[in-house]
Motif scaffolding. Structure first.
Motif, PDB file in Angstrom:
ATOM      1  N   TRP A  15       0.815  -1.224   0.000  1.00  0.00           N
ATOM      2  CA  TRP A  15       0.000   0.000   0.000  1.00  0.00           C
ATOM      3  C   TRP A  15       0.844   1.267   0.000  1.00  0.00           C
ATOM      4  O   TRP A  15       0.383   2.325  -0.404  1.00  0.00           O
ATOM      5  CB  TRP A  15      -0.934   0.029   1.225  1.00  0.00           C
ATOM      6  N   HIS A  28      -8.891   3.069  -6.771  1.00  0.00           N
ATOM      7  CA  HIS A  28      -9.922   3.553  -5.836  1.00  0.00           C
ATOM      8  C   HIS A  28     -10.925   4.447  -6.569  1.00  0.00           C
ATOM      9  O   HIS A  28     -12.120   4.401  -6.317  1.00  0.00           O
ATOM     10  CB  HIS A  28      -9.293   4.439  -4.750  1.00  0.00           C
ATOM     11  N   ALA A  36      -9.577  -1.643  -5.455  1.00  0.00           N
ATOM     12  CA  ALA A  36      -9.108  -1.083  -4.188  1.00  0.00           C
ATOM     13  C   ALA A  36     -10.266  -0.601  -3.322  1.00  0.00           C
ATOM     14  O   ALA A  36     -10.179  -0.601  -2.094  1.00  0.00           O
ATOM     15  CB  ALA A  36      -8.152   0.070  -4.461  1.00  0.00           C
ATOM     16  N   GLY A  66      -8.496   3.122   7.479  1.00  0.00           N
ATOM     17  CA  GLY A  66      -8.094   2.718   6.126  1.00  0.00           C
ATOM     18  C   GLY A  66      -9.012   3.411   5.136  1.00  0.00           C
ATOM     19  O   GLY A  66      -9.608   2.786   4.268  1.00  0.00           O
ATOM     20  N   CYS A  67      -9.101   4.733   5.289  1.00  0.00           N
ATOM     21  CA  CYS A  67     -10.091   5.527   4.519  1.00  0.00           C
ATOM     22  C   CYS A  67      -9.714   5.677   3.054  1.00  0.00           C
ATOM     23  O   CYS A  67     -10.543   6.100   2.244  1.00  0.00           O
ATOM     24  CB  CYS A  67     -10.255   6.905   5.151  1.00  0.00           C
ATOM     25  N   GLY A  68      -8.451   5.332   2.685  1.00  0.00           N
ATOM     26  CA  GLY A  68      -8.017   5.522   1.293  1.00  0.00           C
ATOM     27  C   GLY A  68      -8.216   6.978   0.887  1.00  0.00           C
ATOM     28  O   GLY A  68      -7.985   7.903   1.684  1.00  0.00           O
ATOM     29  N   LEU A  71     -13.498   7.972   0.043  1.00  0.00           N
ATOM     30  CA  LEU A  71     -14.786   7.758  -0.648  1.00  0.00           C
ATOM     31  C   LEU A  71     -15.932   7.663   0.354  1.00  0.00           C
ATOM     32  O   LEU A  71     -17.016   8.203   0.122  1.00  0.00           O
ATOM     33  CB  LEU A  71     -14.713   6.494  -1.510  1.00  0.00           C
ATOM     34  N   TYR A  72     -15.710   6.980   1.482  1.00  0.00           N
ATOM     35  CA  TYR A  72     -16.731   6.909   2.539  1.00  0.00           C
ATOM     36  C   TYR A  72     -16.743   8.204   3.356  1.00  0.00           C
ATOM     37  O   TYR A  72     -17.806   8.746   3.646  1.00  0.00           O
ATOM     38  CB  TYR A  72     -16.478   5.715   3.466  1.00  0.00           C
ATOM     39  N   ILE A  86      -8.338   7.820   8.594  1.00  0.00           N
ATOM     40  CA  ILE A  86      -6.929   7.455   8.858  1.00  0.00           C
ATOM     41  C   ILE A  86      -6.445   6.500   7.783  1.00  0.00           C
ATOM     42  O   ILE A  86      -7.139   5.525   7.451  1.00  0.00           O
ATOM     43  CB  ILE A  86      -6.805   6.779  10.234  1.00  0.00           C
ATOM     44  N   SER A  89      -1.389   5.327   3.565  1.00  0.00           N
ATOM     45  CA  SER A  89      -0.921   5.631   2.213  1.00  0.00           C
ATOM     46  C   SER A  89      -0.845   7.154   2.082  1.00  0.00           C
ATOM     47  O   SER A  89      -1.870   7.841   2.079  1.00  0.00           O
ATOM     48  CB  SER A  89      -1.882   5.056   1.166  1.00  0.00           C
ATOM     49  N   GLU A 112      -1.490   7.961   9.099  1.00  0.00           N
ATOM     50  CA  GLU A 112      -1.105   7.237  10.299  1.00  0.00           C
ATOM     51  C   GLU A 112      -1.365   5.741  10.131  1.00  0.00           C
ATOM     52  O   GLU A 112      -2.280   5.345   9.404  1.00  0.00           O
ATOM     53  CB  GLU A 112      -1.989   7.771  11.431  1.00  0.00           C
ATOM     54  N   ASN A 113      -0.591   4.930  10.818  1.00  0.00           N
ATOM     55  CA  ASN A 113      -0.808   3.482  10.839  1.00  0.00           C
ATOM     56  C   ASN A 113      -1.841   3.167  11.931  1.00  0.00           C
ATOM     57  O   ASN A 113      -1.620   3.473  13.099  1.00  0.00           O
ATOM     58  CB  ASN A 113       0.526   2.799  11.157  1.00  0.00           C
ATOM     59  N   TYR A 114      -2.951   2.527  11.548  1.00  0.00           N
ATOM     60  CA  TYR A 114      -3.981   2.314  12.573  1.00  0.00           C
ATOM     61  C   TYR A 114      -3.589   1.267  13.618  1.00  0.00           C
ATOM     62  O   TYR A 114      -4.237   1.129  14.630  1.00  0.00           O
ATOM     63  CB  TYR A 114      -5.372   2.058  11.983  1.00  0.00           C
ATOM     64  N   LEU A 115      -2.493   0.552  13.368  1.00  0.00           N
ATOM     65  CA  LEU A 115      -2.008  -0.370  14.401  1.00  0.00           C
ATOM     66  C   LEU A 115      -1.329   0.397  15.538  1.00  0.00           C
ATOM     67  O   LEU A 115      -1.074  -0.137  16.607  1.00  0.00           O
ATOM     68  CB  LEU A 115      -1.021  -1.381  13.797  1.00  0.00           C
ATOM     69  N   TYR A 130     -13.953  -2.914   3.522  1.00  0.00           N
ATOM     70  CA  TYR A 130     -13.385  -3.621   2.382  1.00  0.00           C
ATOM     71  C   TYR A 130     -12.326  -4.632   2.801  1.00  0.00           C
ATOM     72  O   TYR A 130     -11.251  -4.722   2.236  1.00  0.00           O
ATOM     73  CB  TYR A 130     -12.861  -2.682   1.287  1.00  0.00           C
ATOM     74  N   ASP A 132     -10.215  -5.210   5.119  1.00  0.00           N
ATOM     75  CA  ASP A 132      -8.839  -4.954   5.549  1.00  0.00           C
ATOM     76  C   ASP A 132      -8.464  -5.777   6.777  1.00  0.00           C
ATOM     77  O   ASP A 132      -7.292  -6.093   6.991  1.00  0.00           O
ATOM     78  CB  ASP A 132      -8.657  -3.470   5.908  1.00  0.00           C
TER      79      ASP A 132
END
Ligand SMILES: C[S@@+](CC[C@H](N)C(=O)[O-])C[C@H]1O[C@@H](n2cnc3c(N)ncnc32)[C@H](O)[C@@H]1O
Length: 270
Positions: A15, A28, A36, A66-68, A71-72, A86, A89, A112-115, A130, A132
């Motif tokens: 990613w 996307h 994607a 993971g909003c890319g 779109l949402y 968040i 990429s 940011e990394n959501y982890l 999607y 993830d």
């Protein structure tokens, strides 16, 4: 080349690779393909559904994980939610921020990394859409669920989807190669792609691509955990979530067991 252990990482991030993330952004934004993000028609249906199960008046603050390219997030902001998106990429977050500025949406986008998310008791609704969740190794899945739990207010909800047993059954093991003289998805330079799709027991798959250019060889591992309803419920309840509802997908289609995805709506109750 050895057969990787489950969720073994290759050296290259799919990613976040600057060139590949440009191809992914295009995917996307293509409204009819499902590479994607899902098709825009599906996303619109999904937004209607989210509005029904968690209306903006009662679930004001939304965390889109993971909003890319947003779109949402954009569609949710448009109907009155206060959204934080968040994504790790850089390319997608840059695009999302530019779009929000252009369209005058008050959306907070975080690169940011959501982890590594560290937020407490802020959000009414979290989205992980999607499939993830299944791309993560087991220890990262529980870490992410815990981060989401912490980020939600008491009574807050999480909507997530995963690929099902049915999709795992349809996954085919194969090996392939291709010459890409003018560049392509994996590199802008001329390259050969060598791929293999492997199926492991316990519903895990690997899609591995090795990209050979004139001056380097890079391997990308894309892992996936597929789920039965029981396995998914076991993982989310282990963190403490309560099951609210189960669906075939994040547009709220009734659960049938025969779909390629499973969606869950779960709640934090302390
Ligand atoms: C399959 S796309 C889905 C995008 C969006 N949810 C949608 O449905 O349109 C997955 C997204 O999650 C992001 N992502 C994957 N792992 C992540 C992580 N650890 N932290 C933040 N973002 C991540 C990727 O960069 C990508 O934009």
């Amino acid at each position: 080349m050895h057969v990787p252990l489950r969720f073994e990482q290759a050296d290259n991030a799919f990613w976040q690779n600057p060139y590949i993330s440009k191809q992914l952004l295009e995917a996307h934004l293509s409204s009819n393909t499902e590479g994607a993000s899902r098709s825009f028609a599906f996303i619109d249906k999904s937004i209607d559904f989210i509005q029904q199960i968690a209306p903006p008046k009662a679930y004001q603050k939304v965390l889109d994980l993971g909003c890319g390219p947003g779109l949402y997030s954009e569609r949710l902001a448009k109907i009155g939610y206060k959204v934080t998106g968040i994504d790790f990429s850089e390319n997608s977050i840059h695009y999302a921020k530019e779009q929000a500025k252009k369209l005058d949406f008050d959306i907070e986008y975080r690169y940011e990394n959501y982890l590594q998310l560290n937020i407490s008791n802020i959000y009414d609704l979290a989205l992980l859409i999607y499939c993830d969740y299944g791309a993560l190794a087991p220890e990262d899945r529980s870490k992410l669920l815990l981060n989401i739990w912490n980020s939600l207010k008491n009574g807050g909800q999480l909507l997530l989807d995963v690929f099902s047993q049915k999709k795992f059954d349809q996954f085919k093991e194969e090996q392939y190669w291709s010459f890409n003289e003018n560049g392509g998805f994996w590199s802008k330079h001329s390259y050969v792609a060598i791929g293999r799709n492997l199926k492991y027991s316990d519903r895990v798959t690997l899609e591995q691509t090795t990209v050979v250019t004139d001056d380097k060889i890079e391997t990308y591992n894309i892992w996936h955990q597929f789920f039965t309803r029981e396995l998914l419920i076991e993982e989310v309840t282990a963190v403490g979530f309560t099951i609210k509802e189960i669906y075939d997908d994040v547009s709220g289609k009734n659960y049938t067991e025969g779909n390629q995805t499973i969606a869950l709506l779960i709640e934090k109750n302390e």
